[in-house]
Scaffold this motif. Structure first.
Motif, PDB file in Angstrom:
ATOM      1  N   ALA A   1       0.840  -1.205   0.000  1.00  0.00           N
ATOM      2  CA  ALA A   1       0.000   0.000   0.000  1.00  0.00           C
ATOM      3  C   ALA A   1       0.868   1.245   0.000  1.00  0.00           C
TER       4      ALA A   1
ATOM      5  N   GLU B   1       0.916   3.920  -3.021  1.00  0.00           N
ATOM      6  CA  GLU B   1       0.480   5.277  -2.703  1.00  0.00           C
ATOM      7  C   GLU B   1       1.585   6.278  -2.987  1.00  0.00           C
TER       8      GLU B   1
ATOM      9  N   GLY C   1      -6.424   6.224  -1.671  1.00  0.00           N
ATOM     10  CA  GLY C   1      -6.510   5.745  -0.290  1.00  0.00           C
ATOM     11  C   GLY C   1      -5.933   4.344  -0.206  1.00  0.00           C
ATOM     12  N   GLU C   2      -5.167   4.074   0.857  1.00  0.00           N
ATOM     13  CA  GLU C   2      -4.504   2.763   0.960  1.00  0.00           C
ATOM     14  C   GLU C   2      -5.505   1.625   1.099  1.00  0.00           C
ATOM     15  N   SER C   3      -6.700   1.920   1.587  1.00  0.00           N
ATOM     16  CA  SER C   3      -7.690   0.845   1.788  1.00  0.00           C
ATOM     17  C   SER C   3      -8.118   0.216   0.466  1.00  0.00           C
ATOM     18  N   THR C   4      -7.983   0.963  -0.631  1.00  0.00           N
ATOM     19  CA  THR C   4      -8.435   0.420  -1.922  1.00  0.00           C
ATOM     20  C   THR C   4      -7.560  -0.735  -2.392  1.00  0.00           C
TER      21      THR C   4
END
Lengths: 232, 111
Positions: B35, B39, B46-49
């Protein structure tokens, strides 16, 4: 750091993210949530502040967007490794089979069977025994028409039964065409055999066959036909 | 109105998965590390993606995952590239380079 050891803000963020994954499969959701928990735990273990970690993750709703876009994902140009499934493929059940069209097909066959039963199982006059002296009828012999049926009538009834029996067993792309052909042939058969009376008996079956032919296939059937290889 | 964010979102879609596979080509990697790299390169906002993307790679058989104990004793999920993922990446590279060159030529072409 386990889930229970995560700060409250992280737990809330994860709960909100999981809420947005309602439409994803259970397997996908578990995989994504595992990854996110591990990500947060690892970042906090490195000494990062929970607010910074959550800011970098982005809003919880970001988690769902790629998932919802890509369910199901088709990638025709790249062939992924085939995952061997140990579960047997699900056969379509009776609920999937019994559409309005199928019901009409079965009713058509039932009506042909009923016509055959009505004609065959009634008794017909065979002959009488007459007293030669008095000329009175002593005995009248009857038997089931089944045993003395006019061949034309027998052939008509057998043809009606065989024709109406076919569509319920035909699956796939051929089913609508088969139903239409049977409806056409049954209609011609019923009309042409009215001169022998039997046509009137098989007319209800012909009407049901026509109704079956005019009922459109369901969207589920249409999708199933598309998934079949050509010629199936 | 076309914004750079819209353009970037549109471009990233379809490319990020292959960039994730390219990171895995270097060896087993865990989520946080991937992530941060993606990024930093501007490939994810967003890192959650990253995690839905990884879930999809696992489902497609292009990557696999395994829990391993980290140096600190904490379990960590490592992702590795499968042979199918390696093939997919090769297909992408063979397609991307000519496409990238064609786009560059078109953008540079005088009107």
């Amino acid at each position: 750091m386990t889930h229970n050891e995560l700060p409250a803000e992280a737990v809330s963020w994860l709960a909100a993210a999981e809420q947005t994954l309602r439409r994803a499969s259970a397997e996908q959701t578990a995989e994504i949530m595992d990854g996110l928990r591990s990500h947060i735990a690892e970042a906090l273990a490195r000494g990062e502040a929970v607010d910074d970690v959550l800011t970098r993750l982005g809003p919880p709703t970001d988690v769902a967007d790629p998932v919802l876009e890509e369910i199901p994902r088709r990638r025709p140009d790249i062939k992924p490794a085939q995952v061997q499934s140990t579960a047997p493929p699900q056969r379509p059940g009776i609920k999937d089979y019994m559409t309005a069209k199928r019901t009409a097909q079965i009713i058509s066959f039932a009506l042909a069977l009923l016509a055959a039963a009505i004609i065959s199982l009634r008794t017909g006059y065979v002959g009488s025994t007459i007293d030669p002296d008095t000329g009175e009828v002593i005995n009248t012999t009857t038997q089931l028409v089944l045993f003395s049926m006019d061949p034309k009538i027998a052939v008509t009834l057998i043809a009606a039964l065989l024709l109406t029996a076919v569509p319920p067993f035909v699956r796939g792309r051929r089913m609508p065409l088969t139903t239409a052909c049977v409806a056409g042939i049954m209609t011609i058969l019923a009309i042409t055999t009215t001169i022998w009376i039997v046509g009137w008996f098989i007319l209800p079956a012909a009407i049901a066959a026509v109704i079956a032919a005019t009922i459109p296939i369901t969207p589920r059937e249409r999708r199933a036909f598309r998934q079949q290889p050509a010629g199936a | 109105m076309v914004t750079s964010e819209r353009v970037l979102t549109s471009l990233r879609r379809g490319l990020v998965e292959f960039c994730a596979l390219a990171i895995l080509r270097d060896g087993p990697t865990y989520g946080l590390d991937m992530a941060r790299r993606l990024e930093a390169d501007g490939l994810i906002a967003g890192e959650s993606t990253l995690y839905p993307l990884l879930a999809r790679l696992l489902t497609s058989g292009l990557a696999e995952s395994e829990w391993q104990e980290s140096d600190a004793g904490r379990p960590r999920k490592y992702y590795t590239l499968t042979p199918a993922g390696r093939d997919a990446l090769e297909v992408f590279e063979n397609s991307w380079i000519p496409l990238r060159n064609a786009v560059d030529r078109t953008l540079r072409r005088p009107s």
